[in-house]
Scaffold this motif. Structure first.
Motif, PDB file in Angstrom:
ATOM      1  N   THR A 169       0.546  -1.435  -0.166  1.00 18.38           N
ATOM      2  CA  THR A 169      -0.317  -0.576  -0.398  1.00 18.38           C
ATOM      3  C   THR A 169       0.905   1.448  -0.059  1.00 18.38           C
ATOM      4  OG1 THR A 169      -1.592  -1.189   1.193  1.00 18.38           O
ATOM      5  CG2 THR A 169      -1.745   1.875   1.220  1.00 18.38           C
ATOM      6  N   GLY A 170       0.229   1.998  -0.405  1.00 12.15           N
ATOM      7  CA  GLY A 170       1.104   3.662  -0.751  1.00 12.15           C
ATOM      8  C   GLY A 170       2.092   3.078  -2.010  1.00 12.15           C
ATOM      9  N   LYS A 171       2.324   2.060  -2.781  1.00 10.45           N
ATOM     10  CA  LYS A 171       3.769   2.726  -4.363  1.00 10.45           C
ATOM     11  C   LYS A 171       2.393   2.164  -5.233  1.00 10.45           C
ATOM     12  CE  LYS A 171       6.681  -0.010  -2.047  1.00 10.45           C
ATOM     13  NZ  LYS A 171       8.209  -0.767  -1.890  1.00 10.45           N
ATOM     14  N   GLY A 172       0.759   2.569  -5.029  1.00 12.88           N
ATOM     15  CA  GLY A 172       0.154   2.769  -6.481  1.00 12.88           C
ATOM     16  C   GLY A 172      -0.282   1.427  -6.494  1.00 12.88           C
ATOM     17  N   PHE A 173      -0.387   0.071  -5.330  1.00 17.67           N
ATOM     18  CA  PHE A 173      -1.071  -0.726  -5.655  1.00 17.67           C
ATOM     19  C   PHE A 173      -1.250  -1.546  -4.066  1.00 17.67           C
ATOM     20  CE2 PHE A 173       3.090  -1.537  -6.800  1.00 17.67           C
ATOM     21  CZ  PHE A 173       3.487  -2.234  -6.561  1.00 17.67           C
ATOM     22  N   ASP A 174      -2.279  -2.098  -4.266  1.00 17.60           N
ATOM     23  CA  ASP A 174      -2.096  -2.864  -2.557  1.00 17.60           C
ATOM     24  C   ASP A 174      -1.134  -4.421  -2.131  1.00 17.60           C
ATOM     25  OD1 ASP A 174      -4.008  -0.911  -1.204  1.00 17.60           O
ATOM     26  OD2 ASP A 174      -5.495  -1.225  -2.620  1.00 17.60           O
ATOM     27  N   LEU A 175      -0.984  -5.286  -3.157  1.00 13.11           N
ATOM     28  CA  LEU A 175      -0.342  -6.166  -2.989  1.00 13.11           C
ATOM     29  C   LEU A 175       0.148  -6.225  -4.512  1.00 13.11           C
ATOM     30  CD1 LEU A 175      -3.873  -8.090  -1.606  1.00 13.11           C
ATOM     31  CD2 LEU A 175      -2.435  -6.719  -0.152  1.00 13.11           C
ATOM     32  N   GLU A 176       0.943  -7.421  -3.833  1.00 10.52           N
ATOM     33  CA  GLU A 176       2.391  -7.673  -4.937  1.00 10.52           C
ATOM     34  C   GLU A 176       2.170  -9.912  -4.319  1.00 10.52           C
ATOM     35  OE1 GLU A 176       6.151  -6.424  -6.777  1.00 10.52           O
ATOM     36  OE2 GLU A 176       7.298  -8.342  -4.720  1.00 10.52           O
ATOM     37  N   VAL A 177       1.617  -9.901  -5.546  1.00 10.13           N
ATOM     38  CA  VAL A 177       1.407 -11.078  -5.068  1.00 10.13           C
ATOM     39  C   VAL A 177       1.953 -11.863  -5.922  1.00 10.13           C
ATOM     40  CG1 VAL A 177      -0.690 -13.434  -5.637  1.00 10.13           C
ATOM     41  CG2 VAL A 177      -1.350 -11.292  -5.270  1.00 10.13           C
ATOM     42  N   SER A 178       2.794 -13.271  -5.299  1.00 12.88           N
ATOM     43  CA  SER A 178       3.809 -13.788  -6.071  1.00 12.88           C
ATOM     44  C   SER A 178       3.592 -15.109  -5.734  1.00 12.88           C
ATOM     45  CB  SER A 178       5.170 -13.664  -5.843  1.00 12.88           C
ATOM     46  OG  SER A 178       5.369 -13.992  -3.946  1.00 12.88           O
ATOM     47  N   ASN A 179       4.258 -16.396  -6.677  1.00 17.07           N
ATOM     48  CA  ASN A 179       3.726 -18.198  -6.327  1.00 17.07           C
ATOM     49  C   ASN A 179       5.173 -18.272  -5.554  1.00 17.07           C
ATOM     50  OD1 ASN A 179       6.274 -17.806  -8.381  1.00 17.07           O
ATOM     51  ND2 ASN A 179       5.195 -18.330  -9.849  1.00 17.07           N
ATOM     52  N   ALA A 180       4.886 -19.559  -5.282  1.00 13.08           N
ATOM     53  CA  ALA A 180       5.944 -20.593  -4.297  1.00 13.08           C
ATOM     54  C   ALA A 180       8.002 -19.993  -5.456  1.00 13.08           C
ATOM     55  CB  ALA A 180       5.929 -22.186  -4.474  1.00 13.08           C
ATOM     56  N   LYS A 181       7.955 -19.603  -6.127  1.00 12.34           N
ATOM     57  CA  LYS A 181       9.089 -19.846  -6.337  1.00 12.34           C
ATOM     58  C   LYS A 181       9.861 -18.157  -6.900  1.00 12.34           C
ATOM     59  CE  LYS A 181       9.271 -23.395  -9.922  1.00 12.34           C
ATOM     60  NZ  LYS A 181       9.099 -23.668 -11.148  1.00 12.34           N
ATOM     61  N   GLY A 182       8.958 -17.397  -6.473  1.00 13.75           N
ATOM     62  CA  GLY A 182       8.991 -15.511  -5.958  1.00 13.75           C
ATOM     63  C   GLY A 182       8.738 -14.624  -7.203  1.00 13.75           C
ATOM     64  N   GLN A 183       8.130 -15.520  -7.990  1.00 14.53           N
ATOM     65  CA  GLN A 183       8.531 -14.787  -9.219  1.00 14.53           C
ATOM     66  C   GLN A 183       6.655 -14.026  -9.096  1.00 14.53           C
ATOM     67  OE1 GLN A 183       7.096 -17.256 -13.295  1.00 14.53           O
ATOM     68  NE2 GLN A 183       5.976 -15.701 -14.276  1.00 14.53           N
ATOM     69  N   THR A 184       6.896 -12.604  -9.273  1.00 10.42           N
ATOM     70  CA  THR A 184       5.425 -11.975  -8.779  1.00 10.42           C
ATOM     71  C   THR A 184       4.971 -12.053 -10.745  1.00 10.42           C
ATOM     72  OG1 THR A 184       7.454  -9.743  -8.311  1.00 10.42           O
ATOM     73  CG2 THR A 184       4.139  -9.174  -9.193  1.00 10.42           C
ATOM     74  N   LEU A 185       3.605 -12.275 -10.202  1.00 14.43           N
ATOM     75  CA  LEU A 185       2.362 -12.367 -10.899  1.00 14.43           C
ATOM     76  C   LEU A 185       1.462 -11.207 -11.416  1.00 14.43           C
ATOM     77  CD1 LEU A 185       1.095 -15.881  -9.692  1.00 14.43           C
ATOM     78  CD2 LEU A 185       2.627 -15.824 -11.142  1.00 14.43           C
ATOM     79  N   LEU A 186       0.813 -10.762  -9.752  1.00 14.05           N
ATOM     80  CA  LEU A 186      -0.009  -9.376 -10.021  1.00 14.05           C
ATOM     81  C   LEU A 186       0.179  -8.390  -9.028  1.00 14.05           C
ATOM     82  CD1 LEU A 186      -2.926 -11.245  -9.986  1.00 14.05           C
ATOM     83  CD2 LEU A 186      -2.214 -10.140 -12.074  1.00 14.05           C
ATOM     84  N   ARG A 187       0.231  -7.148  -9.678  1.00 17.82           N
ATOM     85  CA  ARG A 187       0.449  -5.616  -8.281  1.00 17.82           C
ATOM     86  C   ARG A 187      -1.079  -5.197  -8.749  1.00 17.82           C
ATOM     87  NH1 ARG A 187       5.762  -5.424 -10.850  1.00 17.82           N
ATOM     88  NH2 ARG A 187       7.246  -5.719  -8.775  1.00 17.82           N
ATOM     89  N   VAL A 188      -1.749  -5.322  -7.496  1.00 24.70           N
ATOM     90  CA  VAL A 188      -3.272  -5.877  -7.201  1.00 24.70           C
ATOM     91  C   VAL A 188      -3.537  -4.533  -5.957  1.00 24.70           C
ATOM     92  CG1 VAL A 188      -5.035  -6.752  -6.709  1.00 24.70           C
ATOM     93  CG2 VAL A 188      -3.789  -7.653  -7.520  1.00 24.70           C
ATOM     94  N   THR A 189      -4.847  -3.334  -6.962  1.00 23.74           N
ATOM     95  CA  THR A 189      -4.811  -2.678  -5.786  1.00 23.74           C
ATOM     96  C   THR A 189      -6.586  -3.018  -5.544  1.00 23.74           C
ATOM     97  OG1 THR A 189      -3.918  -0.226  -7.069  1.00 23.74           O
ATOM     98  CG2 THR A 189      -6.131  -0.363  -6.358  1.00 23.74           C
ATOM     99  N   VAL A 190      -6.862  -3.209  -4.814  1.00 21.07           N
ATOM    100  CA  VAL A 190      -8.120  -3.447  -3.582  1.00 21.07           C
ATOM    101  C   VAL A 190      -9.204  -2.261  -3.757  1.00 21.07           C
ATOM    102  CG1 VAL A 190      -8.760  -5.069  -2.111  1.00 21.07           C
ATOM    103  CG2 VAL A 190      -6.728  -5.508  -3.380  1.00 21.07           C
ATOM    104  N   LYS A 191     -10.499  -2.509  -4.188  1.00 21.27           N
ATOM    105  CA  LYS A 191     -11.137  -2.158  -3.528  1.00 21.27           C
ATOM    106  C   LYS A 191     -12.376  -2.669  -3.243  1.00 21.27           C
ATOM    107  CE  LYS A 191      -9.135   1.616  -4.714  1.00 21.27           C
ATOM    108  NZ  LYS A 191      -8.556   3.133  -3.659  1.00 21.27           N
ATOM    109  N   GLY A 192     -12.972  -2.359  -1.957  1.00 18.65           N
ATOM    110  CA  GLY A 192     -14.720  -2.537  -1.660  1.00 18.65           C
ATOM    111  C   GLY A 192     -15.888  -1.818  -1.921  1.00 18.65           C
ATOM    112  N   THR A 193     -17.034  -3.187  -1.648  1.00 17.52           N
ATOM    113  CA  THR A 193     -17.856  -2.105  -1.845  1.00 17.52           C
ATOM    114  C   THR A 193     -18.971  -3.011  -1.160  1.00 17.52           C
ATOM    115  OG1 THR A 193     -18.884  -3.090  -3.475  1.00 17.52           O
ATOM    116  CG2 THR A 193     -17.514  -1.173  -4.279  1.00 17.52           C
ATOM    117  N   ALA A 194     -19.707  -2.574  -0.577  1.00 19.57           N
ATOM    118  CA  ALA A 194     -21.209  -3.008   0.491  1.00 19.57           C
ATOM    119  C   ALA A 194     -22.337  -2.095   0.892  1.00 19.57           C
ATOM    120  CB  ALA A 194     -20.063  -3.314   1.712  1.00 19.57           C
ATOM    121  N   PRO A 195     -22.921  -2.119   1.049  1.00 20.66           N
ATOM    122  CA  PRO A 195     -24.335  -1.796   1.318  1.00 20.66           C
ATOM    123  C   PRO A 195     -24.398  -0.697   1.063  1.00 20.66           C
ATOM    124  CG  PRO A 195     -25.025  -4.524   1.517  1.00 20.66           C
ATOM    125  CD  PRO A 195     -23.189  -3.588   1.502  1.00 20.66           C
TER     126      PRO A 195
END
Length: 304
Positions: free
Chosen positions: A225-251
């Motif tokens: 968070t703070g780098k333009g995205f919230d989560l860096e998703v990587s696999n077991a080998k350490g390879q970065t797969l996604l850089r994800v910005t997360v947003k939530g909605t609710a009633p």
């Protein structure tokens, strides 16, 4: 277990079982048009040839109305088992896939085919007991349909046979208690929940949901968070797969915006994705991932 099944339902199951060839649970589904049935033996719903939906109906939870019609209550809470406790990642995905197929048939106004089964252990232990196995599975020649779909009540009503009939409120309530289906929130409780749904609380719930989702599949989700995205998703080998910005909605929080840094990152970072969690913080939370050129189609996105 057979002793948990209404005797009238059990009699029909026995008749179905005896009039057809002896097939394994997987063979039954395969003969109904699911070509990859052997690759999906533990699914609870399948999409067959001709865009036909097939769904498991657990006989232990089939209810027989005063008029003799069969109906079944489907919990829309994908995150929790009927017997109590949270589903693991595989169980959660299986439940979501089943609900998606049932909703698909409901939205299209189509019926669905059912396989009715009994189990060798108590129905409330089916998802929590590693020894759970199918006792009997039969193909139901009568069509089923989704008679109602009510997210606020976390409930759908599935009915066997022709349309135009629905169980009474008393019958639904009795079936709720029997099937351990969550009760509808009172207006006061719902209002209290909506008051708690601040943007900060919804965002925190969305992040928690996403981290649990990725880690449940064996991926690493590191907070960025703070780098333009919230989560860096990587696999077991350490390879970065996604850089994800997360947003939530609710009633109580129906929309979200992207910050300038997030928007800029979406243009320069090839792995950047927007992940929107709807109904964040509830038992019906679901998510979808959007590429930068799909942001405008994300539910709740406020471009202003």
């Amino acid at each position: 277990m057979d002793k948990e099944v209404d005797p009238r339902v059990l009699t029909v199951i026995d008749e179905m079982r005896l009039k057809g060839p002896r097939l394994t649970p997987v063979e039954i589904v395969a003969k109904m048009g699911v070509f990859d049935a052997r690759d999906k033996p533990f699914e609870h719903a399948w999409l067959a040839t001709g865009d036909n939906v097939i769904a498991t109906i657990w006989a232990e939870w089939v209810n027989v109305s005063a008029s003799g019609r069969w109906f079944y209550l489907e919990s829309l809470d994908a995150h929790h088992r009927a017997g109590g406790g949270e589903r693991n990642a595989q169980q959660l995905q299986r439940a979501k896939d089943r609900l998606a197929l049932l909703k698909r048939s409901y939205d299209a106004g189509n019926g669905f085919r059912a396989v009715v089964q009994t189990n060798r252990i108590a129905i409330l232990e089916v998802e929590s007991n590693k020894d759970a196995k199918v006792s009997t599975r039969v193909r139901d020649d009568d069509e089923w349909h989704v008679a109602s779909w009510e997210p606020e009540q976390k409930l759908a009503v599935l009915v066997r046979g022709p349309r135009g009939w629905a169980p009474s409120e008393a019958e639904v309530q009795a079936a709720r208690e029997r099937g351990n289906i969550p009760q509808k929130l009172s207006a006061a409780a719902k209002a209290a929940d909506d008051e708690k749904a601040t943007p900060e609380a919804v965002q925190a719930a969305a992040l928690e949901y996403v981290v649990k989702h990725f880690t449940g599949y064996g991926y690493k989700a590191e907070n960025m968070t703070g780098k333009g995205f919230d989560l860096e998703v990587s696999n077991a080998k350490g390879q970065t797969l996604l850089r994800v910005t997360v947003k939530g909605t609710a009633p109580g929080v129906p929309s979200f915006k992207l910050g300038k840094e997030e928007s800029d990152c979406s243009k320069r970072e090839p792995l950047w994705r927007l992940l929107v969690v709807t109904d964040a913080g509830t038992g019906m939370a679901q998510h979808k991932i959007y590429k930068p050129n799909e942001i405008n189609s994300a539910p709740g996105y406020d471009p202003s």
